[in-house]
Structure formats: structure tokens, C-alpha cells
Design a protein around this motif. Sequence first.
Motif, PDB file in Angstrom:
ATOM      1  N   CYS A  89       0.818  -1.210   0.000  1.00 17.65           N
ATOM      2  CA  CYS A  89       0.000   0.000   0.000  1.00 17.65           C
ATOM      3  C   CYS A  89       0.855   1.265   0.000  1.00 17.65           C
ATOM      4  O   CYS A  89       0.345   2.364  -0.153  1.00 17.65           O
ATOM      5  CB  CYS A  89      -0.920   0.011   1.220  1.00 17.65           C
ATOM      6  SG  CYS A  89      -0.037   0.112   2.788  1.00 17.65           S
ATOM      7  N   GLY A  90       2.159   1.110   0.175  1.00 17.31           N
ATOM      8  CA  GLY A  90       3.043   2.264   0.212  1.00 17.31           C
ATOM      9  C   GLY A  90       3.537   2.586   1.619  1.00 17.31           C
ATOM     10  O   GLY A  90       4.466   3.363   1.791  1.00 17.31           O
ATOM     11  N   LYS A  91       2.927   1.991   2.629  1.00 18.05           N
ATOM     12  CA  LYS A  91       3.388   2.169   4.007  1.00 18.05           C
ATOM     13  C   LYS A  91       4.290   0.994   4.364  1.00 18.05           C
ATOM     14  O   LYS A  91       4.068  -0.121   3.913  1.00 18.05           O
ATOM     15  CB  LYS A  91       2.205   2.215   4.974  1.00 18.05           C
ATOM     16  CG  LYS A  91       1.284   3.374   4.748  1.00 18.05           C
ATOM     17  CD  LYS A  91       0.139   3.333   5.725  1.00 18.05           C
ATOM     18  CE  LYS A  91      -0.851   4.441   5.427  1.00 18.05           C
ATOM     19  NZ  LYS A  91      -2.026   4.351   6.295  1.00 18.05           N
ATOM     20  N   SER A  92       5.280   1.242   5.193  1.00 18.65           N
ATOM     21  CA  SER A  92       6.199   0.160   5.545  1.00 18.65           C
ATOM     22  C   SER A  92       5.643  -0.746   6.636  1.00 18.65           C
ATOM     23  O   SER A  92       6.085  -1.883   6.779  1.00 18.65           O
ATOM     24  CB  SER A  92       7.532   0.739   6.016  1.00 18.65           C
ATOM     25  OG  SER A  92       7.361   1.436   7.241  1.00 18.65           O
ATOM     26  N   HIS A  93       4.684  -0.266   7.410  1.00 21.12           N
ATOM     27  CA  HIS A  93       4.144  -1.004   8.554  1.00 21.12           C
ATOM     28  C   HIS A  93       5.279  -1.469   9.468  1.00 21.12           C
ATOM     29  O   HIS A  93       5.211  -2.543  10.070  1.00 21.12           O
ATOM     30  CB  HIS A  93       3.294  -2.199   8.109  1.00 21.12           C
ATOM     31  CG  HIS A  93       2.124  -1.843   7.247  1.00 21.12           C
ATOM     32  ND1 HIS A  93       1.133  -0.982   7.658  1.00 21.12           N
ATOM     33  CD2 HIS A  93       1.778  -2.237   5.992  1.00 21.12           C
ATOM     34  CE1 HIS A  93       0.235  -0.864   6.698  1.00 21.12           C
ATOM     35  NE2 HIS A  93       0.597  -1.603   5.678  1.00 21.12           N
ATOM     36  N   ALA A  94       6.331  -0.664   9.557  1.00 21.32           N
ATOM     37  CA  ALA A  94       7.534  -1.030  10.307  1.00 21.32           C
ATOM     38  C   ALA A  94       7.265  -1.192  11.795  1.00 21.32           C
ATOM     39  O   ALA A  94       7.877  -2.043  12.445  1.00 21.32           O
ATOM     40  CB  ALA A  94       8.622   0.019  10.089  1.00 21.32           C
ATOM     41  N   LYS A  95       6.351  -0.412  12.348  1.00 21.53           N
ATOM     42  CA  LYS A  95       6.064  -0.513  13.781  1.00 21.53           C
ATOM     43  C   LYS A  95       5.445  -1.855  14.147  1.00 21.53           C
ATOM     44  O   LYS A  95       5.480  -2.268  15.294  1.00 21.53           O
ATOM     45  CB  LYS A  95       5.110   0.603  14.215  1.00 21.53           C
ATOM     46  CG  LYS A  95       5.706   1.978  14.135  1.00 21.53           C
ATOM     47  CD  LYS A  95       4.691   3.005  14.582  1.00 21.53           C
ATOM     48  CE  LYS A  95       5.225   4.397  14.434  1.00 21.53           C
ATOM     49  NZ  LYS A  95       4.216   5.410  14.794  1.00 21.53           N
ATOM     50  N   ASP A  96       4.865  -2.524  13.171  1.00 18.37           N
ATOM     51  CA  ASP A  96       4.160  -3.782  13.423  1.00 18.37           C
ATOM     52  C   ASP A  96       4.821  -4.959  12.710  1.00 18.37           C
ATOM     53  O   ASP A  96       4.138  -5.849  12.200  1.00 18.37           O
ATOM     54  CB  ASP A  96       2.699  -3.644  12.990  1.00 18.37           C
ATOM     55  CG  ASP A  96       1.992  -2.576  13.785  1.00 18.37           C
ATOM     56  OD1 ASP A  96       1.764  -2.806  14.979  1.00 18.37           O
ATOM     57  OD2 ASP A  96       1.710  -1.506  13.218  1.00 18.37           O
ATOM     58  N   ARG A  97       6.137  -4.938  12.641  1.00 18.89           N
ATOM     59  CA  ARG A  97       6.930  -6.017  12.037  1.00 18.89           C
ATOM     60  C   ARG A  97       6.593  -6.253  10.575  1.00 18.89           C
ATOM     61  O   ARG A  97       6.546  -7.397  10.109  1.00 18.89           O
ATOM     62  CB  ARG A  97       6.795  -7.300  12.835  1.00 18.89           C
ATOM     63  CG  ARG A  97       7.308  -7.174  14.240  1.00 18.89           C
ATOM     64  CD  ARG A  97       7.224  -8.489  14.938  1.00 18.89           C
ATOM     65  NE  ARG A  97       7.278  -8.240  16.379  1.00 18.89           N
ATOM     66  CZ  ARG A  97       6.804  -9.061  17.269  1.00 18.89           C
ATOM     67  NH1 ARG A  97       6.243 -10.181  16.907  1.00 18.89           N
ATOM     68  NH2 ARG A  97       6.884  -8.767  18.546  1.00 18.89           N
ATOM     69  N   GLY A  98       6.275  -5.197   9.861  1.00 17.33           N
ATOM     70  CA  GLY A  98       6.053  -5.293   8.425  1.00 17.33           C
ATOM     71  C   GLY A  98       4.667  -5.711   7.993  1.00 17.33           C
ATOM     72  O   GLY A  98       4.436  -5.921   6.813  1.00 17.33           O
ATOM     73  N   ARG A  99       3.726  -5.845   8.920  1.00 12.36           N
ATOM     74  CA  ARG A  99       2.354  -6.220   8.558  1.00 12.36           C
ATOM     75  C   ARG A  99       1.376  -5.209   9.136  1.00 12.36           C
ATOM     76  O   ARG A  99       1.521  -4.754  10.266  1.00 12.36           O
ATOM     77  CB  ARG A  99       2.028  -7.609   9.105  1.00 12.36           C
ATOM     78  CG  ARG A  99       0.665  -8.107   8.667  1.00 12.36           C
ATOM     79  CD  ARG A  99       0.462  -9.535   9.066  1.00 12.36           C
ATOM     80  NE  ARG A  99      -0.929  -9.931   8.876  1.00 12.36           N
ATOM     81  CZ  ARG A  99      -1.456 -11.048   9.310  1.00 12.36           C
ATOM     82  NH1 ARG A  99      -0.702 -11.913   9.963  1.00 12.36           N
ATOM     83  NH2 ARG A  99      -2.721 -11.323   9.108  1.00 12.36           N
ATOM     84  N   CYS A 100       0.375  -4.868   8.358  1.00 11.10           N
ATOM     85  CA  CYS A 100      -0.625  -3.891   8.780  1.00 11.10           C
ATOM     86  C   CYS A 100      -1.273  -4.325  10.100  1.00 11.10           C
ATOM     87  O   CYS A 100      -1.633  -5.487  10.264  1.00 11.10           O
ATOM     88  CB  CYS A 100      -1.689  -3.736   7.699  1.00 11.10           C
ATOM     89  SG  CYS A 100      -2.999  -2.579   8.123  1.00 11.10           S
ATOM     90  N   PRO A 101      -1.456  -3.401  11.044  1.00 14.62           N
ATOM     91  CA  PRO A 101      -2.019  -3.757  12.342  1.00 14.62           C
ATOM     92  C   PRO A 101      -3.548  -3.790  12.396  1.00 14.62           C
ATOM     93  O   PRO A 101      -4.112  -4.130  13.437  1.00 14.62           O
ATOM     94  CB  PRO A 101      -1.493  -2.655  13.256  1.00 14.62           C
ATOM     95  CG  PRO A 101      -1.411  -1.466  12.354  1.00 14.62           C
ATOM     96  CD  PRO A 101      -0.974  -2.021  11.024  1.00 14.62           C
ATOM     97  N   ALA A 102      -4.229  -3.458  11.309  1.00 10.04           N
ATOM     98  CA  ALA A 102      -5.692  -3.353  11.324  1.00 10.04           C
ATOM     99  C   ALA A 102      -6.346  -4.708  11.605  1.00 10.04           C
ATOM    100  O   ALA A 102      -6.080  -5.703  10.929  1.00 10.04           O
ATOM    101  CB  ALA A 102      -6.200  -2.803  10.006  1.00 10.04           C
ATOM    102  N   LEU A 103      -7.210  -4.734  12.606  1.00  8.36           N
ATOM    103  CA  LEU A 103      -7.960  -5.936  12.978  1.00  8.36           C
ATOM    104  C   LEU A 103      -9.420  -5.778  12.590  1.00  8.36           C
ATOM    105  O   LEU A 103      -9.988  -4.692  12.738  1.00  8.36           O
ATOM    106  CB  LEU A 103      -7.878  -6.176  14.485  1.00  8.36           C
ATOM    107  CG  LEU A 103      -6.508  -6.517  15.042  1.00  8.36           C
ATOM    108  CD1 LEU A 103      -6.538  -6.508  16.555  1.00  8.36           C
ATOM    109  CD2 LEU A 103      -6.052  -7.868  14.530  1.00  8.36           C
ATOM    110  N   HIS A 104     -10.029  -6.856  12.122  1.00  4.64           N
ATOM    111  CA  HIS A 104     -11.442  -6.812  11.772  1.00  4.64           C
ATOM    112  C   HIS A 104     -12.270  -6.528  13.022  1.00  4.64           C
ATOM    113  O   HIS A 104     -12.114  -7.192  14.046  1.00  4.64           O
ATOM    114  CB  HIS A 104     -11.890  -8.131  11.148  1.00  4.64           C
ATOM    115  CG  HIS A 104     -13.312  -8.114  10.712  1.00  4.64           C
ATOM    116  ND1 HIS A 104     -13.726  -7.408   9.608  1.00  4.64           N
ATOM    117  CD2 HIS A 104     -14.417  -8.685  11.236  1.00  4.64           C
ATOM    118  CE1 HIS A 104     -15.031  -7.554   9.474  1.00  4.64           C
ATOM    119  NE2 HIS A 104     -15.469  -8.333  10.451  1.00  4.64           N
TER     120      HIS A 104
END
Length: 118
Positions: A32-47
Motif C-alpha cells: 500500500c506504500g506504508k512500511s508497517h515497520a512498527k508492526d513487524r512489516g504487517r498492517c495492524p488493522a484488525l477486523h
Amino acid sequence: MTGRTPPLGDTGGLWRAVLAAAAGRCQCRGTCGKSHAKDRGRCPALHGGYGHRHGTGPIRLAAAPAEPADLTLPPHRAAALPKTSLAAWCPACLDATTRAARAAHLDAAPSAEPDALF
């Protein structure tokens, strides 16, 4: 649609299977263009969770093609993909990745202009 209540179109359980494989979390790893670095490289969004902005509302994950190039497929071809080719996406990551995939698809398409006038 609250918690893990499936969308209306999930008659065969495909959405539930994709969400279960993702453990209810967006599977974006930076496309998506974000590194999500704060969350070990994976988006933190939860359903069912909430976004980081005030008033965002609950996040609803979607089952969509895992490969960014497949996001440009026509709907009837995308719907025919097997569940192993699908991933759970939060709306923000899905929209950004789809925009990037469409832009890359347009850049790779040959131009329709002729080489010479005559």
C-alpha cells in the motif's frame, strides 16, 4: 456486520475462510506504500477494531486477491480465484494497493498510437 459476522455475499464461507487464515488481521505487507515497520512489516488493522483516527469507525476487512497485479482483474475473473489466492485487506491498504496496481498496469500497457502517420 459486527465482529465476525460475514458480509451478505458470503454464502459459501469464502470470506470466513480467508479471515480465519489471516487471524482477523489485514495481510498487507507494504504494497500500500506504508512500511508497517512498527508492526513487524504487517498492517495492524484488525477486523472489528478501530482505526487510529478519531471517528473512523470499526474496520471491516475484505477478501480480495493477494497479488497486487490481480487487483486489476475484471470482477468475474477475480471472483473465480481460489481461496489460496485471496488475502484479508483493510479498506485503506486495499484502496492504496489497487491504485498503485492500476497505475502500474497503465504504465505497462503499450500505447495505442501508430508509429507513423503513413
